[in-house]
Design a protein around this motif. Sequence first.
Motif, PDB file in Angstrom:
ATOM      1  N   ARG A   1       0.827  -1.207   0.000  1.00 44.42           N
ATOM      2  CA  ARG A   1       0.000   0.000   0.000  1.00 44.42           C
ATOM      3  C   ARG A   1       0.859   1.253   0.000  1.00 44.42           C
ATOM      4  NH1 ARG A   1      -3.932   2.605   4.545  1.00 44.42           N
ATOM      5  NH2 ARG A   1      -4.808   4.206   3.185  1.00 44.42           N
ATOM      6  N   ILE A   2       1.884   1.272   0.844  1.00 44.06           N
ATOM      7  CA  ILE A   2       2.762   2.439   0.901  1.00 44.06           C
ATOM      8  C   ILE A   2       3.523   2.601  -0.412  1.00 44.06           C
ATOM      9  CG2 ILE A   2       4.829   3.372   2.027  1.00 44.06           C
ATOM     10  CD1 ILE A   2       3.718   2.279   4.662  1.00 44.06           C
ATOM     11  N   ASP A   3       3.997   1.486  -0.979  1.00 46.35           N
ATOM     12  CA  ASP A   3       4.675   1.564  -2.276  1.00 46.35           C
ATOM     13  C   ASP A   3       3.745   2.152  -3.332  1.00 46.35           C
ATOM     14  OD1 ASP A   3       6.958   0.536  -1.210  1.00 46.35           O
ATOM     15  OD2 ASP A   3       6.883  -1.385  -2.253  1.00 46.35           O
ATOM     16  N   ALA A   4       2.479   1.731  -3.325  1.00 50.72           N
ATOM     17  CA  ALA A   4       1.522   2.227  -4.315  1.00 50.72           C
ATOM     18  C   ALA A   4       1.257   3.720  -4.123  1.00 50.72           C
ATOM     19  CB  ALA A   4       0.220   1.439  -4.223  1.00 50.72           C
ATOM     20  N   LEU A   5       1.119   4.143  -2.863  1.00 49.87           N
ATOM     21  CA  LEU A   5       0.901   5.562  -2.586  1.00 49.87           C
ATOM     22  C   LEU A   5       2.078   6.403  -3.067  1.00 49.87           C
ATOM     23  CD1 LEU A   5      -0.634   5.410   1.002  1.00 49.87           C
ATOM     24  CD2 LEU A   5      -1.813   6.114  -1.093  1.00 49.87           C
ATOM     25  N   LEU A   6       3.289   5.914  -2.820  1.00 52.72           N
ATOM     26  CA  LEU A   6       4.474   6.659  -3.249  1.00 52.72           C
ATOM     27  C   LEU A   6       4.573   6.694  -4.769  1.00 52.72           C
ATOM     28  CD1 LEU A   6       7.073   5.475  -0.581  1.00 52.72           C
ATOM     29  CD2 LEU A   6       5.965   7.708  -0.752  1.00 52.72           C
ATOM     30  N   ALA A   7       4.221   5.592  -5.421  1.00 56.64           N
ATOM     31  CA  ALA A   7       4.253   5.559  -6.888  1.00 56.64           C
ATOM     32  C   ALA A   7       3.255   6.557  -7.464  1.00 56.64           C
ATOM     33  CB  ALA A   7       3.948   4.147  -7.389  1.00 56.64           C
ATOM     34  N   GLU A   8       2.063   6.627  -6.868  1.00 55.62           N
ATOM     35  CA  GLU A   8       1.052   7.588  -7.331  1.00 55.62           C
ATOM     36  C   GLU A   8       1.531   9.025  -7.146  1.00 55.62           C
ATOM     37  OE1 GLU A   8      -2.473   6.689  -5.179  1.00 55.62           O
ATOM     38  OE2 GLU A   8      -2.769   4.734  -6.153  1.00 55.62           O
ATOM     39  N   ALA A   9       2.407   9.233  -6.159  1.00 57.16           N
ATOM     40  CA  ALA A   9       2.956  10.564  -5.908  1.00 57.16           C
ATOM     41  C   ALA A   9       4.179  10.847  -6.778  1.00 57.16           C
ATOM     42  CB  ALA A   9       3.316  10.710  -4.431  1.00 57.16           C
ATOM     43  N   GLY A  10       4.500   9.931  -7.678  1.00 57.13           N
ATOM     44  CA  GLY A  10       5.624  10.124  -8.583  1.00 57.13           C
ATOM     45  C   GLY A  10       6.967   9.731  -8.006  1.00 57.13           C
ATOM     46  N   GLU A  11       6.949   8.950  -6.926  1.00 59.86           N
ATOM     47  CA  GLU A  11       8.186   8.543  -6.279  1.00 59.86           C
ATOM     48  C   GLU A  11       8.605   7.142  -6.711  1.00 59.86           C
ATOM     49  OE1 GLU A  11       9.976  10.484  -4.737  1.00 59.86           O
ATOM     50  OE2 GLU A  11       8.830  11.929  -3.558  1.00 59.86           O
ATOM     51  N   HIS A  12       9.908   6.904  -6.662  1.00 59.96           N
ATOM     52  CA  HIS A  12      10.469   5.578  -6.902  1.00 59.96           C
ATOM     53  C   HIS A  12      11.114   5.113  -5.592  1.00 59.96           C
ATOM     54  CE1 HIS A  12      12.580   2.204  -8.631  1.00 59.96           C
ATOM     55  NE2 HIS A  12      13.743   2.694  -8.210  1.00 59.96           N
ATOM     56  N   VAL A  13      10.633   3.996  -5.060  1.00 56.45           N
ATOM     57  CA  VAL A  13      11.117   3.509  -3.778  1.00 56.45           C
ATOM     58  C   VAL A  13      12.492   2.857  -3.929  1.00 56.45           C
ATOM     59  CG1 VAL A  13      10.726   1.861  -1.905  1.00 56.45           C
ATOM     60  CG2 VAL A  13       8.818   3.189  -2.824  1.00 56.45           C
TER      61      VAL A  13
ATOM     62  N   ALA B   1      14.441   4.299   1.759  1.00 50.64           N
ATOM     63  CA  ALA B   1      15.407   5.386   1.931  1.00 50.64           C
ATOM     64  C   ALA B   1      14.701   6.707   1.631  1.00 50.64           C
ATOM     65  CB  ALA B   1      16.603   5.190   0.997  1.00 50.64           C
ATOM     66  N   VAL B   2      14.299   7.410   2.669  1.00 49.51           N
ATOM     67  CA  VAL B   2      13.547   8.647   2.490  1.00 49.51           C
ATOM     68  C   VAL B   2      14.384   9.697   1.774  1.00 49.51           C
ATOM     69  CG1 VAL B   2      12.358  10.519   3.709  1.00 49.51           C
ATOM     70  CG2 VAL B   2      12.109   8.157   4.497  1.00 49.51           C
ATOM     71  N   HIS B   3      15.674   9.731   2.076  1.00 50.13           N
ATOM     72  CA  HIS B   3      16.535  10.740   1.448  1.00 50.13           C
ATOM     73  C   HIS B   3      16.642  10.545  -0.058  1.00 50.13           C
ATOM     74  CE1 HIS B   3      19.012   7.287   2.654  1.00 50.13           C
ATOM     75  NE2 HIS B   3      19.654   7.512   1.516  1.00 50.13           N
ATOM     76  N   ALA B   4      16.230   9.373  -0.578  1.00 49.65           N
ATOM     77  CA  ALA B   4      16.289   9.119  -2.017  1.00 49.65           C
ATOM     78  C   ALA B   4      14.995   9.503  -2.732  1.00 49.65           C
ATOM     79  CB  ALA B   4      16.593   7.638  -2.267  1.00 49.65           C
ATOM     80  N   LEU B   5      13.973   9.900  -1.973  1.00 50.39           N
ATOM     81  CA  LEU B   5      12.712  10.299  -2.591  1.00 50.39           C
ATOM     82  C   LEU B   5      12.856  11.694  -3.200  1.00 50.39           C
ATOM     83  CD1 LEU B   5      10.179   9.085   0.146  1.00 50.39           C
ATOM     84  CD2 LEU B   5      10.866   7.907  -1.964  1.00 50.39           C
ATOM     85  N   ALA B   6      12.223  11.900  -4.350  1.00 48.25           N
ATOM     86  CA  ALA B   6      12.374  13.165  -5.068  1.00 48.25           C
ATOM     87  C   ALA B   6      11.505  14.270  -4.500  1.00 48.25           C
ATOM     88  CB  ALA B   6      12.042  12.949  -6.554  1.00 48.25           C
ATOM     89  N   ARG B   7      10.254  13.963  -4.150  1.00 52.72           N
ATOM     90  CA  ARG B   7       9.319  14.996  -3.713  1.00 52.72           C
ATOM     91  C   ARG B   7       8.998  14.923  -2.223  1.00 52.72           C
ATOM     92  NH1 ARG B   7       4.871  14.405  -8.660  1.00 52.72           N
ATOM     93  NH2 ARG B   7       6.363  14.655 -10.389  1.00 52.72           N
TER      94      ARG B   7
END
Length: 281
Positions: free
Chosen positions: A23-35, A167-173
Amino acid sequence: MAIHDLLDRLRRDYAALNPQVERIDALLAEAGEHVVHDHIALRTWGDPRCDIEVLARPFVRAGYRAAGAYRFAEKRLVARHFAHDDPDLPLVFVSELVLDQFSPGLQDMVRSLLAQVPEAEFAAPDLCARGRPWQIAHADVEALRRESEYAAWLAAFGWRANHFTVAVHALARLGDLATLDEFLKAHGLRLNTAGGEIKGSPAQGLEQSSTVADVVERRVQRRHLRGAGLLLRVRAPLARPRRPAVPRLHRGLGRQDLREHRPEVQLVTAARRPKAAPALR
C-alpha cells in the motif's frame, strides 16, 4: 541464484507478511516517487551451521563485502553489515544470537529446532530465504520470548527478512521525513508515536519513523493436541528513516532497530542508505 532474484524473493516474502508494504509503495508511486530500499536485515542463530558468515555467503559471492561489525551486549547479539559497490543494491545487515550467553533451556530449545533441519539444507545458497523449516509449539515460543524477543521471532518466523527499508533521502518529492509522515497520515496510516513520531536527529546522521504495526499470523503447534494449530499473532511496522544530504551510517542504527522492538514477537522495518561504513562497536 542471482542476487537480484534473491533480493526479490526476500522482498516478496516480506511484503506478503506485511500488508502495509504494497500500500505504501503504491501511494508513493502515485505521488511520482520511486522507492529505493536502503537496507535489509536478516536474523540467525549463533551456530556455525547457520551463523552470520553462512547467511551472508550468497551476498559475498555476488560482490558484497563486510563493512561493519556490531555487538549489542544487552540483547546478547552480534551483527555485521555488508555493502556492494552498486549503489542500487541495499545494504545487508545480518545479526545472530550469541547462544552461549543464554540459559541452558534456551540453548537446548534452539538445538532441538536446528536438529529438525536436514544437514544439506544448511548448505543451500538461499538459506536466508527459506523461512521456518522446523516445527515449534506456541508454549515454546512464549518461553523463548520471556528470555529473548529476538529468539522468539526467529523461532516463529525462521530465516527470512526481518525488515526492508525505504530510503527517504532518495525520494524526489517527499524526501523530508516530516512531509512524508504527514502524507502517509493523510492517507489513513497511523504512525508509531512512542518516543515521538520521528526518532533520531540530523546530528546523529539518522532520522526515522514507523507506522503502527499490522497484525499478521504464523501457525505454530499446540502442545498435547495432535494435529491442532495455534495462531501466533505477530506485528510488523514499516519504518522510514531519513539521512542528511551527505549521509553517514548512524553508529546506533542496529541498536535503534533492536530498541524499537516492542515486547511482543514482531517484525520491524527500517531504512537507510549510508556512504560510509559504520564504526566497529
